[in-house]
Design a protein around this motif. Structure first.
Motif, PDB file in Angstrom:
ATOM      1  N   ASP A 129     -81.031   9.898  40.387  1.00  0.00           N
ATOM      2  CA  ASP A 129     -81.974   8.252  40.266  1.00  0.00           C
ATOM      3  C   ASP A 129     -83.143   8.118  38.916  1.00  0.00           C
ATOM      4  O   ASP A 129     -83.770   7.303  38.882  1.00  0.00           O
ATOM      5  CB  ASP A 129     -83.886   9.477  40.487  1.00  0.00           C
ATOM      6  CG  ASP A 129     -83.289  11.033  39.907  1.00  0.00           C
ATOM      7  OD1 ASP A 129     -82.891  10.822  39.186  1.00  0.00           O
ATOM      8  OD2 ASP A 129     -84.738  11.754  40.147  1.00  0.00           O
ATOM      9  N   GLY A 130     -82.394   8.246  37.827  1.00  0.00           N
ATOM     10  CA  GLY A 130     -82.680   7.673  36.687  1.00  0.00           C
ATOM     11  C   GLY A 130     -81.964   6.758  36.182  1.00  0.00           C
ATOM     12  O   GLY A 130     -82.153   6.508  35.501  1.00  0.00           O
ATOM     13  N   ILE A 131     -80.472   6.075  37.262  1.00  0.00           N
ATOM     14  CA  ILE A 131     -79.797   5.016  37.290  1.00  0.00           C
ATOM     15  C   ILE A 131     -79.884   3.951  38.041  1.00  0.00           C
ATOM     16  O   ILE A 131     -79.907   4.363  38.960  1.00  0.00           O
ATOM     17  CB  ILE A 131     -78.766   5.687  36.890  1.00  0.00           C
ATOM     18  CG1 ILE A 131     -78.492   7.036  35.563  1.00  0.00           C
ATOM     19  CG2 ILE A 131     -77.394   4.131  36.848  1.00  0.00           C
ATOM     20  CD1 ILE A 131     -76.550   7.322  35.785  1.00  0.00           C
ATOM     21  N   ALA A 132     -79.996   2.777  37.047  1.00  0.00           N
ATOM     22  CA  ALA A 132     -80.247   1.435  38.485  1.00  0.00           C
ATOM     23  C   ALA A 132     -78.863   1.419  39.397  1.00  0.00           C
ATOM     24  O   ALA A 132     -77.904   1.951  39.140  1.00  0.00           O
ATOM     25  CB  ALA A 132     -80.388  -0.059  37.550  1.00  0.00           C
ATOM     26  N   PRO A 133     -79.496   1.437  41.072  1.00  0.00           N
ATOM     27  CA  PRO A 133     -77.858   1.323  41.809  1.00  0.00           C
ATOM     28  C   PRO A 133     -77.219  -0.145  41.004  1.00  0.00           C
ATOM     29  O   PRO A 133     -77.778  -1.116  40.353  1.00  0.00           O
ATOM     30  CB  PRO A 133     -78.589   0.728  42.670  1.00  0.00           C
ATOM     31  CG  PRO A 133     -80.058  -0.113  42.847  1.00  0.00           C
ATOM     32  CD  PRO A 133     -80.735   1.273  41.768  1.00  0.00           C
ATOM     33  N   ASP A 135     -75.855  -4.169  40.968  1.00  0.00           N
ATOM     34  CA  ASP A 135     -75.910  -5.362  41.936  1.00  0.00           C
ATOM     35  C   ASP A 135     -74.930  -5.770  41.991  1.00  0.00           C
ATOM     36  O   ASP A 135     -73.922  -5.641  41.740  1.00  0.00           O
ATOM     37  CB  ASP A 135     -76.450  -6.139  40.990  1.00  0.00           C
ATOM     38  CG  ASP A 135     -78.112  -5.867  40.621  1.00  0.00           C
ATOM     39  OD1 ASP A 135     -79.039  -5.063  41.185  1.00  0.00           O
ATOM     40  OD2 ASP A 135     -78.363  -6.276  38.803  1.00  0.00           O
ATOM     41  N   ASP A 147     -74.029   3.698  47.861  1.00  0.00           N
ATOM     42  CA  ASP A 147     -74.918   3.850  46.372  1.00  0.00           C
ATOM     43  C   ASP A 147     -74.275   3.671  45.500  1.00  0.00           C
ATOM     44  O   ASP A 147     -74.333   5.043  45.394  1.00  0.00           O
ATOM     45  CB  ASP A 147     -76.295   4.508  46.850  1.00  0.00           C
ATOM     46  CG  ASP A 147     -76.991   3.936  45.851  1.00  0.00           C
ATOM     47  OD1 ASP A 147     -77.699   2.845  45.419  1.00  0.00           O
ATOM     48  OD2 ASP A 147     -78.012   4.957  45.690  1.00  0.00           O
ATOM     49  N   ARG A 149     -73.961   4.147  41.165  1.00  0.00           N
ATOM     50  CA  ARG A 149     -75.430   4.117  40.321  1.00  0.00           C
ATOM     51  C   ARG A 149     -74.561   4.902  39.128  1.00  0.00           C
ATOM     52  O   ARG A 149     -73.809   5.692  39.051  1.00  0.00           O
ATOM     53  CB  ARG A 149     -76.495   5.334  40.019  1.00  0.00           C
ATOM     54  CG  ARG A 149     -77.339   4.894  41.689  1.00  0.00           C
ATOM     55  CD  ARG A 149     -78.451   5.721  42.013  1.00  0.00           C
ATOM     56  NE  ARG A 149     -79.250   4.976  43.030  1.00  0.00           N
ATOM     57  CZ  ARG A 149     -80.487   4.703  43.523  1.00  0.00           C
ATOM     58  NH1 ARG A 149     -80.536   4.417  41.582  1.00  0.00           N
ATOM     59  NH2 ARG A 149     -80.877   4.049  43.985  1.00  0.00           N
ATOM     60  N   ASN A 177     -74.572   4.320  51.973  1.00  0.00           N
ATOM     61  CA  ASN A 177     -76.070   4.289  52.484  1.00  0.00           C
ATOM     62  C   ASN A 177     -76.074   3.887  54.350  1.00  0.00           C
ATOM     63  O   ASN A 177     -75.422   2.536  54.786  1.00  0.00           O
ATOM     64  CB  ASN A 177     -76.276   2.817  51.461  1.00  0.00           C
ATOM     65  CG  ASN A 177     -77.340   2.081  50.943  1.00  0.00           C
ATOM     66  OD1 ASN A 177     -78.289   2.515  51.744  1.00  0.00           O
ATOM     67  ND2 ASN A 177     -77.179   1.000  51.604  1.00  0.00           N
TER      68      ASN A 177
END
Length: 271
Positions: A129-133, A135, A147, A149, A177
């Motif tokens: 949850d500290g890493i952006a998914p 793009d 998902d 990350r 996801n």
């Protein structure tokens, strides 16, 4: 089937007779050519898990991907080769439009309360949850179903070759996801959710594909239940690229530091 997760729709099988199943590819898991190999692997495994003769847990699976699958229906045939005191051996084939698309072997085992030890430690990484998914998933439909990350080794997606060979190592948190509770089917698919190492090393999307995938399922049913729908940490690497083929190794880790699965792949590439 709106009440089913897209993964369960994609791996759904209908029994035609003993040892013979029919299924339908899902556009939700489309790859560049045919279906995402991980969902094909999970579908073949499902023919074992749904069989009335199945005992224990799947502990190892090897699938050989002979040709890409088209959009039409397919059949999976399964043969129970042997059931012993502790292990059960299966042989399977997936056929579509009269063409053999995959062969597989599955080993199941009856697990007991015996000696247990894990000799390696989980990599020290930040939580998911500290890493952006990631793009840019829309290029291939199956990417939308996960998902990603990336902790390290994210693909550049520039379309330009690297100045020199890049690192083949990746560490990435990955989960279904939308989220779905982890089981052996999703663990089989996640084992093939890594981008092929050639993309990371060269930086460009060359003609390539998985030829053979082996997964060892080390997770107990309690491990799967404890993980729930949380993402797993995947680590992948390779050792040599030579003569149109390269290897690929992977580990899948639970959030509490247990190895859930390990495996290897053989990958073909054109040039």
């Amino acid at each position: 089937m709106p009440d089913l997760h897209p993964f369960d729709v994609a791996t759904r099988l209908v029994e035609k007779e003993a040892g013979r199943w029919s299924g339908q590819p899902s556009a939700e898991y489309a790859n560049m050519v045919g279906s995402f190999g991980g969902v094909t692997t999970a579908t073949v495994l499902n023919a074992v898990l749904q069989d009335a003769r199945f005992l224990g847990d799947p502990v190892s699976m090897t699938i050989n991907l002979l040709s890409a699958m088209g959009p039409s229906g397919f059949e999976v045939s399964s043969k129970l080769c042997r059931t012993g005191k502790y292990t059960q051996h299966w042989s399977l084939e997936l056929e579509q439009d009269g063409k053999l698309c995959a062969t597989a072997t599955v080993v199941c085992g009856v697990r007991g309360d015996v000696f247990a030890h894990q000799s390696v430690q989980m990599p020290d990484v930040p939580p998911a949850d500290g890493i952006a998914p990631m793009d840019g998933r829309g290029a291939l439909k199956w990417l939308d179903r996960y998902d990603f990350r990336f902790v390290e080794g994210a693909p550049a997606w520039t379309g330009k070759p690297n100045a020199g060979p890049g690192s083949a190592r990746t560490a990435v948190w990955v989960g279904d996801n939308p989220p779905r509770p982890l089981d052996h089917l999703s663990l089989a698919a996640l084992s093939d959710s890594f981008f092929l190492r050639l993309l990371h090393v060269r930086g460009t999307m060359e003609p390539m594909g998985s030829v053979s995938i082996t997964t060892h399922f080390l997770a107990s049913r309690a491990d799967l239940a404890a993980q729930g729908s949380q993402p797993v940490l995947g680590v992948a690497d390779a050792t040599r690229f030579q003569g149109n083929f390269h290897d690929q190794q992977m580990q899948l880790w639970s959030t509490d530091g247990k190895i859930l699965a390990t495996g290897t792949q053989l990958v073909w590439y054109r040039q």
